[in-house]
Every structure is written in structure tokens, then in C-alpha cells.
Design an enzyme around this catalytic site. Structure first.
Site, PDB file in Angstrom:
ATOM      1  N   HIS A  12      11.381  -0.053 -17.278  1.00  0.00           N
ATOM      2  CA  HIS A  12       9.930  -0.206 -17.088  1.00  0.00           C
ATOM      3  C   HIS A  12       9.183   0.609 -18.137  1.00  0.00           C
ATOM      4  O   HIS A  12       9.565   1.744 -18.438  1.00  0.00           O
ATOM      5  CB  HIS A  12       9.555   0.263 -15.677  1.00  0.00           C
ATOM      6  CG  HIS A  12       8.176  -0.122 -15.244  1.00  0.00           C
ATOM      7  ND1 HIS A  12       7.674  -1.400 -15.373  1.00  0.00           N
ATOM      8  CD2 HIS A  12       7.181   0.606 -14.666  1.00  0.00           C
ATOM      9  CE1 HIS A  12       6.438  -1.430 -14.900  1.00  0.00           C
ATOM     10  NE2 HIS A  12       6.120  -0.233 -14.469  1.00  0.00           N
ATOM     11  N   TYR A  50     -24.839   9.367   4.825  1.00  0.00           N
ATOM     12  CA  TYR A  50     -24.370  10.734   5.080  1.00  0.00           C
ATOM     13  C   TYR A  50     -24.784  11.695   3.967  1.00  0.00           C
ATOM     14  O   TYR A  50     -24.643  11.375   2.780  1.00  0.00           O
ATOM     15  CB  TYR A  50     -22.846  10.755   5.184  1.00  0.00           C
ATOM     16  CG  TYR A  50     -22.315  10.130   6.444  1.00  0.00           C
ATOM     17  CD1 TYR A  50     -22.655  10.651   7.697  1.00  0.00           C
ATOM     18  CD2 TYR A  50     -21.458   9.033   6.389  1.00  0.00           C
ATOM     19  CE1 TYR A  50     -22.156  10.076   8.855  1.00  0.00           C
ATOM     20  CE2 TYR A  50     -20.951   8.460   7.546  1.00  0.00           C
ATOM     21  CZ  TYR A  50     -21.311   8.986   8.784  1.00  0.00           C
ATOM     22  OH  TYR A  50     -20.818   8.423   9.919  1.00  0.00           O
ATOM     23  N   CYS A 104     -19.658   4.578   3.681  1.00  0.00           N
ATOM     24  CA  CYS A 104     -19.145   5.040   4.978  1.00  0.00           C
ATOM     25  C   CYS A 104     -17.813   4.346   5.275  1.00  0.00           C
ATOM     26  O   CYS A 104     -17.332   3.547   4.479  1.00  0.00           O
ATOM     27  CB  CYS A 104     -20.155   4.714   6.083  1.00  0.00           C
ATOM     28  SG  CYS A 104     -21.842   5.239   5.712  1.00  0.00           S
ATOM     29  N   MET A 105     -17.234   4.636   6.423  1.00  0.00           N
ATOM     30  CA  MET A 105     -15.911   4.092   6.728  1.00  0.00           C
ATOM     31  C   MET A 105     -15.919   2.562   6.819  1.00  0.00           C
ATOM     32  O   MET A 105     -14.985   1.901   6.377  1.00  0.00           O
ATOM     33  CB  MET A 105     -15.378   4.679   8.037  1.00  0.00           C
ATOM     34  CG  MET A 105     -13.943   4.289   8.330  1.00  0.00           C
ATOM     35  SD  MET A 105     -13.323   4.949   9.876  1.00  0.00           S
ATOM     36  CE  MET A 105     -13.063   6.656   9.469  1.00  0.00           C
ATOM     37  N   ASP A 106     -17.000   2.001   7.377  1.00  0.00           N
ATOM     38  CA  ASP A 106     -17.019   0.560   7.637  1.00  0.00           C
ATOM     39  C   ASP A 106     -18.173  -0.164   6.969  1.00  0.00           C
ATOM     40  O   ASP A 106     -18.304  -1.378   7.141  1.00  0.00           O
ATOM     41  CB  ASP A 106     -17.177   0.308   9.153  1.00  0.00           C
ATOM     42  CG  ASP A 106     -16.370   1.260   9.973  1.00  0.00           C
ATOM     43  OD1 ASP A 106     -15.136   1.151   9.899  1.00  0.00           O
ATOM     44  OD2 ASP A 106     -16.947   2.130  10.654  1.00  0.00           O
ATOM     45  N   LYS A 143       4.672  -7.408  -5.011  1.00  0.00           N
ATOM     46  CA  LYS A 143       4.772  -6.214  -4.149  1.00  0.00           C
ATOM     47  C   LYS A 143       3.391  -5.848  -3.600  1.00  0.00           C
ATOM     48  O   LYS A 143       2.363  -6.360  -4.076  1.00  0.00           O
ATOM     49  CB  LYS A 143       5.351  -5.051  -4.955  1.00  0.00           C
ATOM     50  CG  LYS A 143       4.473  -4.618  -6.112  1.00  0.00           C
ATOM     51  CD  LYS A 143       5.080  -3.491  -6.915  1.00  0.00           C
ATOM     52  CE  LYS A 143       4.156  -3.132  -8.062  1.00  0.00           C
ATOM     53  NZ  LYS A 143       4.357  -1.803  -8.592  1.00  0.00           N
ATOM     54  N   ARG A 194       8.094  -9.210 -16.186  1.00  0.00           N
ATOM     55  CA  ARG A 194       7.695  -8.958 -14.796  1.00  0.00           C
ATOM     56  C   ARG A 194       6.168  -8.947 -14.765  1.00  0.00           C
ATOM     57  O   ARG A 194       5.522  -7.984 -15.177  1.00  0.00           O
ATOM     58  CB  ARG A 194       8.281  -7.619 -14.296  1.00  0.00           C
ATOM     59  CG  ARG A 194       9.818  -7.624 -14.279  1.00  0.00           C
ATOM     60  CD  ARG A 194      10.385  -6.389 -13.585  1.00  0.00           C
ATOM     61  NE  ARG A 194       9.876  -5.157 -14.152  1.00  0.00           N
ATOM     62  CZ  ARG A 194      10.357  -4.550 -15.237  1.00  0.00           C
ATOM     63  NH1 ARG A 194      11.400  -5.073 -15.886  1.00  0.00           N
ATOM     64  NH2 ARG A 194       9.821  -3.437 -15.677  1.00  0.00           N
ATOM     65  N   ARG A 233      10.577   7.826 -14.078  1.00  0.00           N
ATOM     66  CA  ARG A 233      10.192   7.603 -12.693  1.00  0.00           C
ATOM     67  C   ARG A 233      11.427   7.242 -11.886  1.00  0.00           C
ATOM     68  O   ARG A 233      11.680   7.801 -10.838  1.00  0.00           O
ATOM     69  CB  ARG A 233       9.140   6.487 -12.641  1.00  0.00           C
ATOM     70  CG  ARG A 233       8.637   6.153 -11.273  1.00  0.00           C
ATOM     71  CD  ARG A 233       7.503   5.141 -11.318  1.00  0.00           C
ATOM     72  NE  ARG A 233       7.952   3.777 -11.562  1.00  0.00           N
ATOM     73  CZ  ARG A 233       7.178   2.701 -11.437  1.00  0.00           C
ATOM     74  NH1 ARG A 233       5.908   2.832 -11.106  1.00  0.00           N
ATOM     75  NH2 ARG A 233       7.650   1.487 -11.671  1.00  0.00           N
TER      76      ARG A 233
HETATM   77  C1  LIG Z   1       9.054  -2.056 -11.907  1.00  0.00           C
HETATM   78  C2  LIG Z   1       7.785  -2.803 -12.118  1.00  0.00           C
HETATM   79  N1  LIG Z   1       7.802  -3.896 -12.895  1.00  0.00           N
HETATM   80  C3  LIG Z   1       6.690  -4.607 -13.115  1.00  0.00           C
HETATM   81  C4  LIG Z   1       5.488  -4.250 -12.544  1.00  0.00           C
HETATM   82  C5  LIG Z   1       4.272  -5.072 -12.845  1.00  0.00           C
HETATM   83  O1  LIG Z   1       3.402  -4.340 -13.649  1.00  0.00           O
HETATM   84  P1  LIG Z   1       1.979  -4.972 -14.043  1.00  0.00           P
HETATM   85  O2  LIG Z   1       1.245  -5.120 -12.764  1.00  0.00           O
HETATM   86  O3  LIG Z   1       1.377  -3.960 -14.943  1.00  0.00           O
HETATM   87  O4  LIG Z   1       2.278  -6.273 -14.672  1.00  0.00           O
HETATM   88  C6  LIG Z   1       5.427  -3.110 -11.739  1.00  0.00           C
HETATM   89  C7  LIG Z   1       4.140  -2.686 -11.177  1.00  0.00           C
HETATM   90  O5  LIG Z   1       3.728  -1.588 -11.200  1.00  0.00           O
HETATM   91  C8  LIG Z   1       6.605  -2.365 -11.510  1.00  0.00           C
HETATM   92  O6  LIG Z   1       6.605  -1.273 -10.730  1.00  0.00           O
END
Ligand SMILES: Cc1ncc(COP(=O)(O)O)c(C=O)c1O
Length: 383
Positions: A172, A274, A321-323, A42, A228, A140
Site C-alpha cells: 500500500h 451552544y 449540535c448532536m442532531d 470497506k 485497489r 502500517r
Molecule cells: C489497503 C488499502 N488499499 C486500497 C485502499 C483504497 O484507497 P483509496 O480510497 O485511496 O483508493 C485502502 C483505503 O484506505 C486501503 O486501506
């Protein structure tokens, strides 16, 4: 190969070491076997490039990919990925049809989400692959344990129409990176009860999964059918020493680097950047690094993080700074315009974890914030 070019890749880039990605996935796959790896790609692969990371994960044998949104999953399908993908973050008005049509598993933590999957299945005349999410204590997303029986029975009814297949059950963890935190065991117990209940109702999920990177490394009893795997795949320790305790070596997959864009002399007492928040304490030489907070260089790094130039580490001085930002190369510095600066990710440091410590955040934020303007350049033996 570059995927972005708003900054000349010679000037600055995030080099992505696909060998390191492969190494990390392999090391953890061995550590968790016979559990499978679901590679979490992701947020554009935590900033490393989702399509690249997905490809490498498949090559390394990951049977599953995990992703937050359906749109992110569709990008992987468009790039040619045909394997199992789980998506888990759906908005209230989200159309699940493109996911169902493309064989992407969606998540349901409510009966409403189950209905959305059912409607999508009817619209595209395909069986929706759905994984049920329990809120075992993260609070969550996912089904409240009090609603779980209702959700499981509704899921079974959907399955009996043939329009939905419950392919998985998952939850999770909130505290797996803290080895002795009591919440982990509570979550593990709630999850085990919920899985047993779902089975007693008649559901037969293909995979049951709970562990993130920290639990993959530190909680073998929580591996279930799959882990995961997110941050550890990118070579960043999910907590303080999780990987070391597990005996797993992680290699940083992203190296953020730039060329010195300018080198200038300043005198003792000169204010820099700045607000002149940094005043040169003595005559010295400043280097200009052409990346800034618009590229994900946290402003909090001013005065708190060091970068590598040659074989020295030197501090960031004055406000980011920004860049662009400035570094103090020291008096009589040998450095010249064009010299290489490594912000993080070199084998000999600094690492993203050092930035996280300096900026009072986590390595996840350091890498995933690196912006779209920064070219990602693949670096490995066979590209
Ligand atoms: C639902 C879920 N599973 C697994 C992960 C992976 O977690 P991690 O990066 O701590 O392995 C995430 C990441 O935040 C997540 O949101």
C-alpha cells in the site's frame, strides 16, 4: 429503496447515485486497462452502503472486491456475492475459518498470519487463498522487507502441503496523492524487488497490486495487475486535482440532503446555539437542518462550510449540535419549512471536498462518517 429508517427519509437522507458509481468505475477501468479493478467497499462502502456498492461494482465489471475485515467480507457473501474478495485487516486472535470456508482471500504479512490461514484450511478442509502483504514504506501493516524472504519461503512450504494457495502479493502506498513525492518511487522499487524475490523463491501469484485511487489515476507505471479503487469510485478526488490531471471525470455518488425543519427570525445581537459562539451581526433568518454530529456532520463545520438552499449557498452558523444545526438564510429569506437543503454532493456543489477543505480533513472522512441513522436512498434510472 431505504436501508435505515431512524430518520424519516423525507426529512434527511444520503441519496446514493448508482449511475455515478458505475460512471466512476467505468472511467477508471478504461484509464487503467489492462489492469483490473479491485473495488474497495470497506467501511460500508465508504458510507455509501457496501452491499449496494459491491453489486454495482460487479455489474460494472470489477473482477475483485477489496475490504478490510473478514466480517465485512462475509456480509457481502451473505448478500450473494460469489466472486473474488480480498480482506486485509486481521486481529491477532482472529479466526480465518469462515473466510477460508467461503473462498475469501485473506492477507498474511507475518508467519503467524500464514499459520492462522493454514489452521483454518485444516479446520474446514479447503485450500486457504492467501495474499502476501509487503510493507514497502507505509509502515502500517505487512511484512518488513527484512522478513520477506522468510515469509515467502514459509508460504511456499504451506503451498506444498496443498492447504494454502498464494493468490496475490500486494502493498500500500503512502504518498501517491502527492505527484512528486519521492517516497512513492522508493515504495515502487521495494515492491518490485519483493515481487521478483517471491517469484524466484517459487511463488506464482495470480495478481500483484500496489495502486490506490491516486496511483490508479496518476501513476500508470504502478498499475501492475490490478488497482485497489476506493475513494475515486465514490466520485471524490483522492488528492488535489488527481482526477483532472488524469483527464478522468468523477461524479459524486453520495448527495446528503435534508428538509428545513424550522425557519426562525433572529435579531441583530442574538446568540445562536451552544455557547452563543455566533452572534447574529444583523437581523436575519435561520434555517434548522435536522442532522448533527451524531450523523457525521463535523462540529468543525460551524462557520466554515456552506450548504445549498435553492440556488444559493448559505453558511452554517453557531455550533453544530448532536442532531441538528443552523444555517443563516439571510434577511428577507424566501425559504420555508420543508424546503430542500443539499449539504454536499450536488452537481453544482458544494462537494464533499469543500467540506473537507473547510473542516481541515479529507473527503474520505466526510462521507465515511455519515452515520447509520441516516437513510441511504438509492437513486438511479433503473432502481
Ligand atoms: C489497503 C488499502 N488499499 C486500497 C485502499 C483504497 O484507497 P483509496 O480510497 O485511496 O483508493 C485502502 C483505503 O484506505 C486501503 O486501506
Amino acid at each position: 429503496m431505504t436501508t435505515h429508517s431512524m430518520i424519516d427519509p423525507r426529512t434527511a437522507s444520503a441519496t446514493i447515485d448508482t449511475d455515478a458509481l458505475r460512471h466512476n468505475i467505468d472511467a477508471i477501468a478504461h484509464h487503467v486497462a489492462p489492469a483490473q479493478v479491485m473495488a474497495v467497499v470497506k467501511a460500508d462502502g465508504y458510507g455509501h452502503g457496501a452491499v449496494t456498492c459491491a453489486r454495482v461494482a460487479r455489474e460494472a465489471g470489477a473482477p475483485w472486491l477489496g475490504i478490510a475485515t473478514i466480517g465485512e467480507a462475509l456480509v457481502l457473501r451473505e448478500a450473494g456475492d460469489t466472486g473474488p474478495i480480498l480482506s486485509w485487516l486481521h486481529g491477532p486472535e482472529e479466526d480465518y475459518e469462515p473466510a477460508v470456508a467461503d473462498g475469501i482471500d485473506v492477507t498474511a504479512g507475518t508467519v503467524d498470519q500464514l499459520s492462522s490461514a493454514l489452521m483454518a484450511a485444516a479446520a474446514c478442509e479447503k485450500t486457504a487463498r492467501v495474499q502476501l502483504e509487503l510493507d514497502s514504506g507505509m509502515r502500517r501493516a505487512g511484512s518488513d522487507p527484512a522478513e520477506w524472504d522468510h515469509l515467502c519461503r514459509a508460504a511456499l512450504e504451506c503451498e506444498q502441503t496443498g492447504a494454502v494457495k498464494i493468490t496475490g502479493i500486494w502493498s500500500h502506498l503512502a504518498t501517491a496523492d502527492e505527484p512528486d513525492h519521492p517516497a512513492t518511487q522508493k515504495q515502487a522499487d521495494a515492491f518490485a524487488d519483493a515481487v521478483a524475490h517471491a517469484r524466484s523463491v517459487g511463488l506464482e501469484p495470480e495478481i500483484v497490486h500496489l495502486a490506490n485511487s491516486a496511483a490508479a489515476l496518476g501513476h500508470p507505471e504502478l498499475h501492475h495487475d490490478a488497482v485497489r479503487l476506493g475513494i475515486a469510485m465514490y466520485g471524490i478526488d483522492p488528492g488535489d486535482g488527481c482526477a483532472t490531471r488524469a483527464g478522468v471525470e468523477l461524479l459524486p455518488a453520495m448527495r446528503l440532503r435534508a428538509q428545513l425543519a424550522a425557519v426562525r427570525h433572529v435579531n441583530e445581537g442574538d446568540g445562536v446555539s451552544y455557547g452563543h459562539s455566533w452572534i447574529a451581526p444583523h437581523d436575519t433568518t435561520l434555517g434548522l437542518v435536522p442532522l448533527g454530529y451524531a450523523d457525521g456532520i463535523l462540529r468543525a463545520a460551524s462557520g466554515r462550510v456552506k450548504v445549498r438552499v435553492g440556488n444559493r449557498t448559505v453558511p452554517i452558523v453557531g455550533r453544530v449540535c448532536m442532531d441538528q444545526f443552523m444555517i443563516d438564510l439571510g434577511p428577507d429569506a424566501p425559504d420555508a419549512v420543508g424546503d430542500e437543503v443539499t449539504l454536499f454532493g450536488a452537481v453544482d456543489g458544494p462537494r464533499a471536498e469543500d467540506w473537507a477543505e473547510g473542516c481541515d480533513t479529507i473527503g474520505y472522512e466526510i462521507v465515511s462518517r455519515i452515520g447509520g441513522r441516516v437513510p441511504r436512498v438509492l437513486e438511479d434510472g433503473d432502481e
